[in-house]
Design a protein around this motif. Structure first.
Motif, PDB file in Angstrom:
ATOM      1  N   PHE A 267      23.509  18.760  28.584  1.00 58.28           N
ATOM      2  CA  PHE A 267      24.859  18.251  28.873  1.00 58.28           C
ATOM      3  C   PHE A 267      25.937  19.185  28.317  1.00 58.28           C
ATOM      4  O   PHE A 267      27.069  19.192  28.780  1.00 58.28           O
TER       5      PHE A 267
ATOM      6  N   PHE B  30      39.102  13.397  16.778  1.00 58.66           N
ATOM      7  CA  PHE B  30      38.589  12.093  17.202  1.00 58.66           C
ATOM      8  C   PHE B  30      38.030  11.316  16.003  1.00 58.66           C
ATOM      9  O   PHE B  30      38.366  10.152  15.776  1.00 58.66           O
TER      10      PHE B  30
ATOM     11  N   TYR C  68      44.134  11.967  17.495  1.00 61.14           N
ATOM     12  CA  TYR C  68      43.422  12.090  18.788  1.00 61.14           C
ATOM     13  C   TYR C  68      44.031  11.120  19.786  1.00 61.14           C
ATOM     14  O   TYR C  68      44.176   9.936  19.501  1.00 61.14           O
TER      15      TYR C  68
ATOM     16  N   PRO D   4      38.083   9.212  25.899  1.00 63.39           N
ATOM     17  CA  PRO D   4      36.668   9.571  26.022  1.00 63.39           C
ATOM     18  C   PRO D   4      35.931   8.766  27.101  1.00 63.39           C
ATOM     19  O   PRO D   4      35.054   9.295  27.779  1.00 63.39           O
TER      20      PRO D   4
ATOM     21  N   ASP E 135      19.506   8.879  27.131  1.00 58.13           N
ATOM     22  CA  ASP E 135      20.493   9.830  26.609  1.00 58.13           C
ATOM     23  C   ASP E 135      21.344   9.183  25.516  1.00 58.13           C
ATOM     24  O   ASP E 135      21.595   9.794  24.474  1.00 58.13           O
TER      25      ASP E 135
ATOM     26  N   ILE F 133      30.898   2.337  19.849  1.00 59.08           N
ATOM     27  CA  ILE F 133      31.520   3.098  20.953  1.00 59.08           C
ATOM     28  C   ILE F 133      30.446   3.536  21.951  1.00 59.08           C
ATOM     29  O   ILE F 133      30.611   3.404  23.168  1.00 59.08           O
ATOM     30  N   ALA F 134      29.324   4.034  21.432  1.00 58.49           N
ATOM     31  CA  ALA F 134      28.244   4.489  22.327  1.00 58.49           C
ATOM     32  C   ALA F 134      27.701   3.325  23.161  1.00 58.49           C
ATOM     33  O   ALA F 134      27.391   3.487  24.352  1.00 58.49           O
TER      34      ALA F 134
END
Ligand code: HEM
Length: 132
Positions: free
Chosen positions: A31, A47, A58, A62, A79, A110-111
């Motif tokens: 990536f 960030f 920031y 995203p 991933d 966040i992920a």
């Protein structure tokens, strides 16, 4: 005993160590093959500084960027799992303490939101009610 994340320098150490691992990670490296690191790393310092110390440094989006990325190179559950694992591993190898725990929580949340919005966008469509 490890120290906590307290300065911008600590954030730079964390971000640099994370991307050094990303560059050779069998799931994630591709990536980042064409990333301009001179541009990307300072953005990531800002960030994380903003996320942990609320500095206002920031101002990007995203979520939008990763939605675009997903259209170019499909992102999968695997991933996101690899990203979280690598980030948390890097973090806990280097630091410990209150801000370190906050960084872990923020990274995971966040992920997770990013993953759900990108992989299951239909679940985020809000249906207006017809009754008044
Ligand atoms: C599978 C997971 C992920 C992949 C493969 C991924 C990959 C990328 C890539 C390729 C870029 C663009 C770099 C460039 O060309 O400049 C990027 C930017 C970025 N990523 Fe991720 N990312 C992932 C997850 C995350 C997560 C969970 C976060 C936050 C906790 C995050 C935060 C960011 C930020 C802040 C930027 C810069 C956005 C900007 O330009 O303003 N990424 N990511």
């Amino acid at each position: 005993m490890k120290k906590d994340i307290t300065t911008k320098k600590d954030i730079e150490t964390l971000v640099n160590a994370f991307y050094e691992k990303v560059k050779t990670d069998e799931t994630l490296a591709h990536f980042f093959a064409h990333v301009n690191w001179e541009k990307h790393l300072p953005l990531m310092y800002d960030f994380w500084e903003n996320t942990l110390f609320y500095t206002g440094t920031y101002r990007g989006n995203p979520m939008k960027l990763h939605e675009k990325l997903h259209h170019i190179k499909s992102l999968s559950e695997k991933d996101f799992e690899a990203w979280i694992n690598l980030f948390v591993t890097t973090l806990t190898q280097l630091f410990e303490g209150e801000k370190t725990e906050l960084a872990k929580q923020r990274a995971i949340s966040i992920a997770t939101v990013m993953k759900l919005k990108i992989l299951y966008p239909q679940n985020f469509v809000i249906q207006p009610t017809t009754s008044n």
